[in-house]
Scaffold this motif. Structure first.
Motif, PDB file in Angstrom:
ATOM      1  N   GLU A 118       0.839  -1.193   0.000  1.00 42.06           N
ATOM      2  CA  GLU A 118       0.000   0.000   0.000  1.00 42.06           C
ATOM      3  C   GLU A 118       0.883   1.256   0.000  1.00 42.06           C
ATOM      4  N   PHE A 119       0.439   2.302  -0.670  1.00 40.24           N
ATOM      5  CA  PHE A 119       1.227   3.541  -0.712  1.00 40.24           C
ATOM      6  C   PHE A 119       1.280   4.200   0.672  1.00 40.24           C
ATOM      7  N   ASN A 120       2.320   4.947   0.872  1.00 42.75           N
ATOM      8  CA  ASN A 120       2.501   5.722   2.125  1.00 42.75           C
ATOM      9  C   ASN A 120       2.676   4.870   3.371  1.00 42.75           C
ATOM     10  N   LYS A 121       2.790   3.536   3.193  1.00 42.44           N
ATOM     11  CA  LYS A 121       2.971   2.675   4.368  1.00 42.44           C
ATOM     12  C   LYS A 121       4.300   1.930   4.239  1.00 42.44           C
ATOM     13  N   PRO A 122       5.083   1.874   5.325  1.00 46.26           N
ATOM     14  CA  PRO A 122       6.371   1.167   5.235  1.00 46.26           C
ATOM     15  C   PRO A 122       6.174  -0.339   5.062  1.00 46.26           C
ATOM     16  N   PHE A 123       7.078  -0.978   4.346  1.00 44.99           N
ATOM     17  CA  PHE A 123       7.030  -2.435   4.214  1.00 44.99           C
ATOM     18  C   PHE A 123       8.446  -2.979   4.150  1.00 44.99           C
ATOM     19  N   ALA A 124       8.606  -4.245   4.604  1.00 47.31           N
ATOM     20  CA  ALA A 124       9.925  -4.874   4.587  1.00 47.31           C
ATOM     21  C   ALA A 124      10.330  -5.032   3.123  1.00 47.31           C
ATOM     22  N   ALA A 125      11.545  -4.555   2.762  1.00 46.18           N
ATOM     23  CA  ALA A 125      11.970  -4.574   1.362  1.00 46.18           C
ATOM     24  C   ALA A 125      11.981  -5.996   0.814  1.00 46.18           C
ATOM     25  N   THR A 126      11.588  -6.124  -0.478  1.00 47.31           N
ATOM     26  CA  THR A 126      11.522  -7.445  -1.103  1.00 47.31           C
ATOM     27  C   THR A 126      12.465  -7.489  -2.309  1.00 47.31           C
ATOM     28  N   ASP A 127      12.813  -8.713  -2.716  1.00 42.25           N
ATOM     29  CA  ASP A 127      13.623  -8.906  -3.913  1.00 42.25           C
ATOM     30  C   ASP A 127      12.710  -8.711  -5.118  1.00 42.25           C
ATOM     31  N   LEU A 140      13.722  -9.420   1.883  1.00 48.13           N
ATOM     32  CA  LEU A 140      15.173  -9.445   2.072  1.00 48.13           C
ATOM     33  C   LEU A 140      15.420  -9.512   3.580  1.00 48.13           C
ATOM     34  N   LEU A 141      16.149 -10.577   4.012  1.00 48.60           N
ATOM     35  CA  LEU A 141      16.336 -10.784   5.451  1.00 48.60           C
ATOM     36  C   LEU A 141      17.818 -10.804   5.802  1.00 48.60           C
ATOM     37  N   HIS A 153      23.776 -13.911  11.676  1.00 52.45           N
ATOM     38  CA  HIS A 153      23.815 -12.491  12.034  1.00 52.45           C
ATOM     39  C   HIS A 153      22.994 -12.303  13.306  1.00 52.45           C
ATOM     40  N   GLU A 154      23.337 -11.289  14.099  1.00 52.94           N
ATOM     41  CA  GLU A 154      22.570 -11.107  15.355  1.00 52.94           C
ATOM     42  C   GLU A 154      21.091 -10.806  15.087  1.00 52.94           C
ATOM     43  N   LYS A 155      20.799 -10.263  13.887  1.00 56.24           N
ATOM     44  CA  LYS A 155      19.391  -9.998  13.561  1.00 56.24           C
ATOM     45  C   LYS A 155      18.861 -11.038  12.568  1.00 56.24           C
ATOM     46  N   ALA A 156      19.448 -12.238  12.566  1.00 57.27           N
ATOM     47  CA  ALA A 156      19.094 -13.275  11.581  1.00 57.27           C
ATOM     48  C   ALA A 156      17.586 -13.398  11.378  1.00 57.27           C
ATOM     49  N   ARG A 157      17.172 -13.486  10.122  1.00 59.07           N
ATOM     50  CA  ARG A 157      15.786 -13.660   9.685  1.00 59.07           C
ATOM     51  C   ARG A 157      14.901 -12.421   9.887  1.00 59.07           C
ATOM     52  N   GLN A 158      15.477 -11.327  10.354  1.00 62.73           N
ATOM     53  CA  GLN A 158      14.677 -10.091  10.468  1.00 62.73           C
ATOM     54  C   GLN A 158      14.803  -9.311   9.155  1.00 62.73           C
ATOM     55  N   PRO A 159      13.817  -8.458   8.834  1.00 64.34           N
ATOM     56  CA  PRO A 159      13.918  -7.715   7.566  1.00 64.34           C
ATOM     57  C   PRO A 159      15.190  -6.873   7.511  1.00 64.34           C
TER      58      PRO A 159
END
Ligand SMILES: Nc1ncnc2c1ncn2[C@@H]1O[C@H](COP(=O)(O)OP(=O)(O)O)[C@@H](O)[C@H]1O
Ligand SMILES: [Mg+2]
Length: 558
Positions: free
Chosen positions: A271-280, A287-288, A293-299
């Motif tokens: 949706e526009f104007n809403k943040p989203f986890a970046a995708t390939d 993209l995780l 990594h200490e943040k493994a599997r997080q966006p």
């Protein structure tokens, strides 16, 4: 006396005297007075403390503002400075020239975004480039700030540099532009490099460099995401204050050679104007951070798309001339530059396709509308199956789409049978004719599916006729004054492809077959169908005729 209980008190009875001495009463009254005085003193002291604190804040804001006015500010004055300022300081500032105030709406939203990657895109004249120039100024008081602002060609870059001359020297009067290096140097030591990059291979100029802010103006002029990908790897800083705010900021008008990847990267996923986890952009997967990594599997980071509208920029809307010029452009250009429509691709094959007219919310298909089905088959590339229904005015309603990858003929047939369990069997079903091709003795894909009970006839091979039929269907039906084909909004791939598929560069009569076209192909096969509710009634009547008029047992006496 009341009926029950104790007798009521006589209101006229004399008051009971205090059962303490007069001296004790005086003592108690004095104590109460002292308590009240103490309470008041405490309140006054808290108020004084508060005023002292506020005065300090105002003093520091006033100093900042005064420095700004004298041209010796170490950082840009922002709204928060003004909100703590007293009325008199506010008045002082408002009397001065305000360098920049964001336009309400998208421009304000763009400048207050906290996501790492933001695209501010859409109508021309929305104030996008201007906002992009202003955005990094908030970091220029920090000596470690390294910013990079990019355009594709030198001419266009010159335009941006000219605008930055007006803005930057007002914000930081002691900042200067080093022509030889095309870089702004701020009093703190912070820098902003303005440069252009035409060819992908020139990205090596940025090798070994680190920036905490990267801006790309008119990003749709880049044909592939290569430049964006490379530059993101340059987003680094060792400064703890800057690290949480590292950002990629892009602006662009719809269309352009890069419209296709921008749409996949910023516009289609969310949706526009809403943040989203970046995708390939190819696989659509998030993209995780990698395992380990200490943040493994997080966006990995968040994205946002902010649509720009011309109407949000009062500076260009005022006299209406710019808008009138955009309105006079040809349809495709007008849709892109005035309406900020990202669905019309460069050389769009179906510019008449409009989400407003051709896309509808799902509804229950009446049982007496004949059903039809068409499919384009692929294993590594997707297979697309479309289901349609034909109404009494001969309009097609595409009500379902199945878009899957890596399904064998058998698996696809199973999916179709499962889906069709609860609805009438299609009267017309057509599959890409190449599915009958055989390379050896084994069964073809079409044969496999037919054997499992999913019937198909081979599609019409004529691509151009099919395309003309899609155009005819997209046009209005003179009876209803509405398009002859409508698509449920749940068929997202069909909608995306119809709006974005480009014309072939070598044959302007056909679509570009290198573009993703599986849903379009299925739609083309479906459009060629001749079924209508009348033909189906005719069929069922002829069936009755056979039974009634050609009886096997000659009961009708002839
Ligand atoms: N917040 C603002 N304050 C003052 N002028 C503005 C502002 N936003 C936009 N403008 C004016 O509008 C003009 C067009 O904006 P621009 O950023 O070039 O549009 P776009 O890049 O979206 O086509 C700018 O040159 C600038 O003069
Ligand atoms: Mg611009």
């Amino acid at each position: 006396m009341t009926k029950r209980g104790r007798p009521r008190k006589d209101p006229n009875a004399p008051k009971q005297p205090y059962n303490v001495s007069t001296i004790e009463r005086a003592r108690r009254a004095t104590q109460k007075r002292i308590r009240d005085q103490r309470r008041k003193a405490k309140k006054a002291s808290a108020k004084a403390e508060h005023h002292k604190h506020a005065a300090k804040k105002i003093e520091s804001s006033a100093k900042k503002i005064q420095d700004g006015l004298n041209g010796t500010a170490s950082r840009v004055i922002d709204e928060s400075d003004l909100t703590v300022a007293s009325e008199s300081v506010r008045d002082l500032v408002e009397d001065q020239e305000v360098i920049f105030r964001p336009n309400n709406g998208p421009q304000e939203e763009f400048l207050s975004s906290s996501e790492e990657d933001v695209l501010y895109g859409g109508a021309a004249g929305g104030g996008k480039s201007f906002a992009l120039l202003v955005d990094p100024l908030r970091y220029c008081h920090n000596p470690n700030h390294r910013g990079l602002l990019l355009r594709r060609t030198l001419d266009e870059l010159t335009e941006l540099i000219d605008k930055s001359r007006q803005l930057y020297t007002k914000a930081f009067p002691k900042a200067h532009f080093r022509e030889a290096k095309s870089t702004w140097v701020f009093p703190s030591g912070a820098t902003m490099w303005f440069t252009y990059l035409d060819r992908d291979k020139d990205v090596t100029r940025f090798q070994g460099q680190a920036f905490n802010w990267i801006g790309i103006d008119e990003i749709t002029q880049y044909p592939t995401p290569y430049v964006w990908d490379y530059l993101r790897s340059r987003l680094r800083t060792t400064d703890d204050e800057l690290r949480p705010n590292m950002s990629m900021r892009c602006t662009g008008n719809p269309g352009g050679v890069g419209g296709w990847w921008i749409k996949k990267m910023y516009i289609d996923p969310h949706e526009f104007n809403k943040p989203f986890a970046a995708t390939d952009i190819e696989s659509g997967q998030q993209l995780l951070y990698p395992d380990g990594h200490e943040k493994a599997r997080q966006p990995l980071f968040y994205r946002k798309f902010i649509p720009a509208r011309l109407t949000d920029n009062p500076y260009l809307m005022q006299d209406g001339r710019y808008e009138a010029m955009l309105r006079s452009l040809p349809e495709v250009e007008r849709k892109r530059l005035l309406e900020g429509d990202w669905d019309v691709a460069e050389g769009a094959a179906f510019p008449e396709f409009s989400k407003e007219r051709h896309v509808v919310a799902p509804f229950e298909i009446p049982t007496n509308w004949p059903r039809i089905r068409a499919a384009d088959y692929g294993y590594a590339s997707p297979s697309c199956v479309l289901w349609g229904a034909i109404d009494w005015d001969d309009n097609i309603w595409i009500y379902r789409e199945l878009y899957v990858k890596q399904h064998t003929g058998e698996q696809l047939a199973d999916r179709i049978l499962e889906i069709e369990q609860t609805e009438p069997t299609p009267q017309y079903s057509v599959l890409d004719s190449s599915c009958w091709n055989k390379t050896g003795f084994g069964p073809s894909i079409a044969e496999t599916m037919i054997r499992l009970g999913v019937r198909w006839t081979p599609s019409d091979r004529n691509r151009l006729q099919g395309k003309m039929e899609v155009h005819r269907r997209l046009a209005d039906n003179p009876l209803t004054k509405l398009p002859r084909i409508r698509i449920f909004n749940t068929c997202s791939n069909t909608i995306r492809q119809l709006s974005g598929i480009p014309l072939s560069k070598s044959n302007s009569e056909d679509v570009d077959t290198k573009a993703e076209d599986h849903a379009y192909d299925a739609l083309r096969y479906l459009s060629m169908c001749r079924t209508s509710p009348f033909t189906s009634i005719h069929k069922s009547l002829s069936h009755i005729k056979e039974q009634v008029y050609k009886p096997q047992d000659n009961t009708f006496g002839y």
